[in-house]
Design a protein around this motif. Sequence first.
Motif, PDB file in Angstrom:
ATOM      1  N   LYS A 103      59.867   4.666  -5.755  1.00  0.00           N
ATOM      2  CA  LYS A 103      59.931   3.642  -6.795  1.00  0.00           C
ATOM      3  C   LYS A 103      59.995   4.290  -8.181  1.00  0.00           C
ATOM      4  CE  LYS A 103      60.274  -0.667  -7.405  1.00  0.00           C
ATOM      5  NZ  LYS A 103      61.542  -1.251  -7.019  1.00  0.00           N
ATOM      6  N   ALA A 104      59.192   5.323  -8.400  1.00  0.00           N
ATOM      7  CA  ALA A 104      59.209   6.023  -9.684  1.00  0.00           C
ATOM      8  C   ALA A 104      60.534   6.769  -9.874  1.00  0.00           C
ATOM      9  CB  ALA A 104      58.027   6.991  -9.768  1.00  0.00           C
ATOM     10  N   VAL A 105      60.995   7.437  -8.834  1.00  0.00           N
ATOM     11  CA  VAL A 105      62.264   8.158  -8.902  1.00  0.00           C
ATOM     12  C   VAL A 105      63.407   7.188  -9.185  1.00  0.00           C
ATOM     13  CG1 VAL A 105      63.957   9.444  -7.504  1.00  0.00           C
ATOM     14  CG2 VAL A 105      61.532  10.070  -7.417  1.00  0.00           C
ATOM     15  N   GLU A 106      63.411   6.063  -8.461  1.00  0.00           N
ATOM     16  CA  GLU A 106      64.466   5.067  -8.601  1.00  0.00           C
ATOM     17  C   GLU A 106      64.540   4.523 -10.030  1.00  0.00           C
ATOM     18  OE1 GLU A 106      65.918   1.295  -5.946  1.00  0.00           O
ATOM     19  OE2 GLU A 106      63.784   1.381  -6.458  1.00  0.00           O
ATOM     20  N   LYS A 107      63.386   4.196 -10.615  1.00  0.00           N
ATOM     21  CA  LYS A 107      63.369   3.674 -11.989  1.00  0.00           C
ATOM     22  C   LYS A 107      63.933   4.690 -12.968  1.00  0.00           C
ATOM     23  CE  LYS A 107      60.088   1.315 -14.016  1.00  0.00           C
ATOM     24  NZ  LYS A 107      58.747   0.915 -14.465  1.00  0.00           N
ATOM     25  N   ASP A 108      63.485   5.932 -12.850  1.00  0.00           N
ATOM     26  CA  ASP A 108      63.972   6.990 -13.738  1.00  0.00           C
ATOM     27  C   ASP A 108      65.470   7.204 -13.557  1.00  0.00           C
ATOM     28  OD1 ASP A 108      61.346   7.328 -14.537  1.00  0.00           O
ATOM     29  OD2 ASP A 108      61.116   9.322 -13.653  1.00  0.00           O
ATOM     30  N   TRP A 109      65.904   7.282 -12.300  1.00  0.00           N
ATOM     31  CA  TRP A 109      67.306   7.547 -11.984  1.00  0.00           C
ATOM     32  C   TRP A 109      68.198   6.431 -12.513  1.00  0.00           C
ATOM     33  CZ3 TRP A 109      68.683   9.231  -6.275  1.00  0.00           C
ATOM     34  CH2 TRP A 109      69.947   9.796  -6.248  1.00  0.00           C
ATOM     35  N   GLN A 110      67.795   5.183 -12.275  1.00  0.00           N
ATOM     36  CA  GLN A 110      68.587   4.044 -12.759  1.00  0.00           C
ATOM     37  C   GLN A 110      68.664   4.022 -14.287  1.00  0.00           C
ATOM     38  OE1 GLN A 110      66.676   0.762 -10.722  1.00  0.00           O
ATOM     39  NE2 GLN A 110      68.213   0.775  -9.112  1.00  0.00           N
ATOM     40  N   ALA A 111      67.572   4.317 -14.949  1.00  0.00           N
ATOM     41  CA  ALA A 111      67.574   4.334 -16.417  1.00  0.00           C
ATOM     42  C   ALA A 111      68.515   5.422 -16.937  1.00  0.00           C
ATOM     43  CB  ALA A 111      66.155   4.549 -16.949  1.00  0.00           C
ATOM     44  N   TRP A 112      68.580   6.549 -16.250  1.00  0.00           N
ATOM     45  CA  TRP A 112      69.407   7.675 -16.669  1.00  0.00           C
ATOM     46  C   TRP A 112      70.894   7.355 -16.531  1.00  0.00           C
ATOM     47  CZ3 TRP A 112      70.359  12.361 -13.082  1.00  0.00           C
ATOM     48  CH2 TRP A 112      71.064  13.362 -13.746  1.00  0.00           C
ATOM     49  N   ILE A 113      71.286   6.716 -15.418  1.00  0.00           N
ATOM     50  CA  ILE A 113      72.712   6.527 -15.137  1.00  0.00           C
ATOM     51  C   ILE A 113      73.266   5.181 -15.598  1.00  0.00           C
ATOM     52  CG2 ILE A 113      72.657   8.150 -13.212  1.00  0.00           C
ATOM     53  CD1 ILE A 113      72.610   5.756 -11.293  1.00  0.00           C
ATOM     54  N   LEU A 120      77.080   3.384 -13.516  1.00  0.00           N
ATOM     55  CA  LEU A 120      76.967   3.919 -12.161  1.00  0.00           C
ATOM     56  C   LEU A 120      75.728   3.347 -11.506  1.00  0.00           C
ATOM     57  CD1 LEU A 120      77.561   7.749 -12.762  1.00  0.00           C
ATOM     58  CD2 LEU A 120      79.144   6.175 -11.643  1.00  0.00           C
ATOM     59  N   ASN A 121      75.770   3.235 -10.190  1.00  0.00           N
ATOM     60  CA  ASN A 121      74.538   2.948  -9.463  1.00  0.00           C
ATOM     61  C   ASN A 121      74.098   4.242  -8.781  1.00  0.00           C
ATOM     62  OD1 ASN A 121      75.712   3.142  -6.792  1.00  0.00           O
ATOM     63  ND2 ASN A 121      76.536   1.085  -7.076  1.00  0.00           N
ATOM     64  N   ILE A 122      72.934   4.220  -8.187  1.00  0.00           N
ATOM     65  CA  ILE A 122      72.365   5.435  -7.596  1.00  0.00           C
ATOM     66  C   ILE A 122      73.274   6.013  -6.521  1.00  0.00           C
ATOM     67  CG2 ILE A 122      70.468   6.265  -6.137  1.00  0.00           C
ATOM     68  CD1 ILE A 122      68.577   4.555  -7.878  1.00  0.00           C
ATOM     69  N   ASN A 123      73.807   5.173  -5.644  1.00  0.00           N
ATOM     70  CA  ASN A 123      74.686   5.686  -4.583  1.00  0.00           C
ATOM     71  C   ASN A 123      75.948   6.328  -5.163  1.00  0.00           C
ATOM     72  OD1 ASN A 123      73.243   5.170  -2.174  1.00  0.00           O
ATOM     73  ND2 ASN A 123      73.767   3.014  -2.308  1.00  0.00           N
ATOM     74  N   TYR A 131      70.346  13.819 -20.248  1.00  0.00           N
ATOM     75  CA  TYR A 131      69.173  13.615 -19.397  1.00  0.00           C
ATOM     76  C   TYR A 131      67.893  13.457 -20.228  1.00  0.00           C
ATOM     77  CZ  TYR A 131      65.510  14.575 -15.995  1.00  0.00           C
ATOM     78  OH  TYR A 131      64.382  14.504 -15.221  1.00  0.00           O
ATOM     79  N   GLU A 132      67.764  14.245 -21.259  1.00  0.00           N
ATOM     80  CA  GLU A 132      66.538  14.234 -22.074  1.00  0.00           C
ATOM     81  C   GLU A 132      66.247  12.893 -22.727  1.00  0.00           C
ATOM     82  OE1 GLU A 132      65.653  17.331 -24.938  1.00  0.00           O
ATOM     83  OE2 GLU A 132      67.066  18.618 -23.857  1.00  0.00           O
ATOM     84  N   LYS A 133      67.261  12.071 -22.900  1.00  0.00           N
ATOM     85  CA  LYS A 133      67.104  10.815 -23.635  1.00  0.00           C
ATOM     86  C   LYS A 133      66.511   9.688 -22.796  1.00  0.00           C
ATOM     87  CE  LYS A 133      70.976  12.049 -26.564  1.00  0.00           C
ATOM     88  NZ  LYS A 133      72.376  11.846 -26.852  1.00  0.00           N
ATOM     89  N   THR A 134      66.183   9.958 -21.541  1.00  0.00           N
ATOM     90  CA  THR A 134      65.670   8.910 -20.661  1.00  0.00           C
ATOM     91  C   THR A 134      64.241   9.214 -20.220  1.00  0.00           C
ATOM     92  OG1 THR A 134      66.629   9.976 -18.700  1.00  0.00           O
ATOM     93  CG2 THR A 134      67.980   8.328 -19.813  1.00  0.00           C
ATOM     94  N   GLN A 135      63.645   8.243 -19.531  1.00  0.00           N
ATOM     95  CA  GLN A 135      62.264   8.406 -19.057  1.00  0.00           C
ATOM     96  C   GLN A 135      62.214   9.382 -17.880  1.00  0.00           C
ATOM     97  OE1 GLN A 135      61.622   4.289 -18.274  1.00  0.00           O
ATOM     98  NE2 GLN A 135      62.096   4.453 -16.110  1.00  0.00           N
ATOM     99  N   HIS A 136      61.053  10.023 -17.725  1.00  0.00           N
ATOM    100  CA  HIS A 136      60.874  11.031 -16.692  1.00  0.00           C
ATOM    101  C   HIS A 136      59.495  10.881 -16.047  1.00  0.00           C
ATOM    102  CE1 HIS A 136      64.437  12.875 -18.313  1.00  0.00           C
ATOM    103  NE2 HIS A 136      63.878  12.886 -19.503  1.00  0.00           N
ATOM    104  N   THR A 137      59.271   9.751 -15.429  1.00  0.00           N
ATOM    105  CA  THR A 137      57.969   9.444 -14.852  1.00  0.00           C
ATOM    106  C   THR A 137      57.500  10.508 -13.864  1.00  0.00           C
ATOM    107  OG1 THR A 137      58.554   7.111 -15.052  1.00  0.00           O
ATOM    108  CG2 THR A 137      56.651   7.626 -13.672  1.00  0.00           C
ATOM    109  N   VAL A 138      58.394  10.932 -12.969  1.00  0.00           N
ATOM    110  CA  VAL A 138      58.029  11.916 -11.946  1.00  0.00           C
ATOM    111  C   VAL A 138      57.758  13.277 -12.587  1.00  0.00           C
ATOM    112  CG1 VAL A 138      58.802  13.110  -9.849  1.00  0.00           C
ATOM    113  CG2 VAL A 138      59.249  10.664 -10.142  1.00  0.00           C
TER     114      VAL A 138
END
Length: 173
Positions: A27-37, A42-45, A119-126
């Motif tokens: 869940k944490a990875v998904e939120k960070d990844w989605q915010a980044w892309i 793009l979606n995660i897939n 990459y630096e401009k987004t959240q990095h919860t993990v």
Amino acid sequence: MSEDLYSVKEAMIYSQRIAHLSKALWKAVEKDWQAWIKPYDLNINEHHVLCIASNLQGASISDIAKFGVMHVSTAFNFSKNLEERGLLSFSKRNDDKRNTYVEITEKGNLLLKDLNDNYEKTQHTVVDGSLPLKEMYGKFPQYLELLAVIRNIYGDDFMDIFEESFRNMEKQL
């Protein structure tokens, strides 16, 4: 024989613990990844397919499915979306007409470079959650036991590609 190694209760508790921890981490990875892309439409897939295509250079749809841990139809459909956007190209090989292969295009490489540069401009919860361990041990956690479990589930080939893709990523950055 396996009954001698563990009890059903122990196996169930272990499985549930892994399931709950995996879900929380995902869940944490998904939120960070989605915010980044998200700014790149793009979606995660799709992002995952682009990264695999970039790292495997000439991967088959089957390779993308295997290393992306997704169904072949999922790998094909997301690859097709990326092809329509000019980020991937499809081809057949003379020696293998059955499989469809994908190559990342120059436009796809530029998009990945831009993503990585921002990459630096987004959240990095993990990453933020791992910093106390990095401060304590001087490096991010390696999860050797988890890597061993994944190797036992998906095999040496999966882990070899996994490690090679991160070596390639490190060279590109």
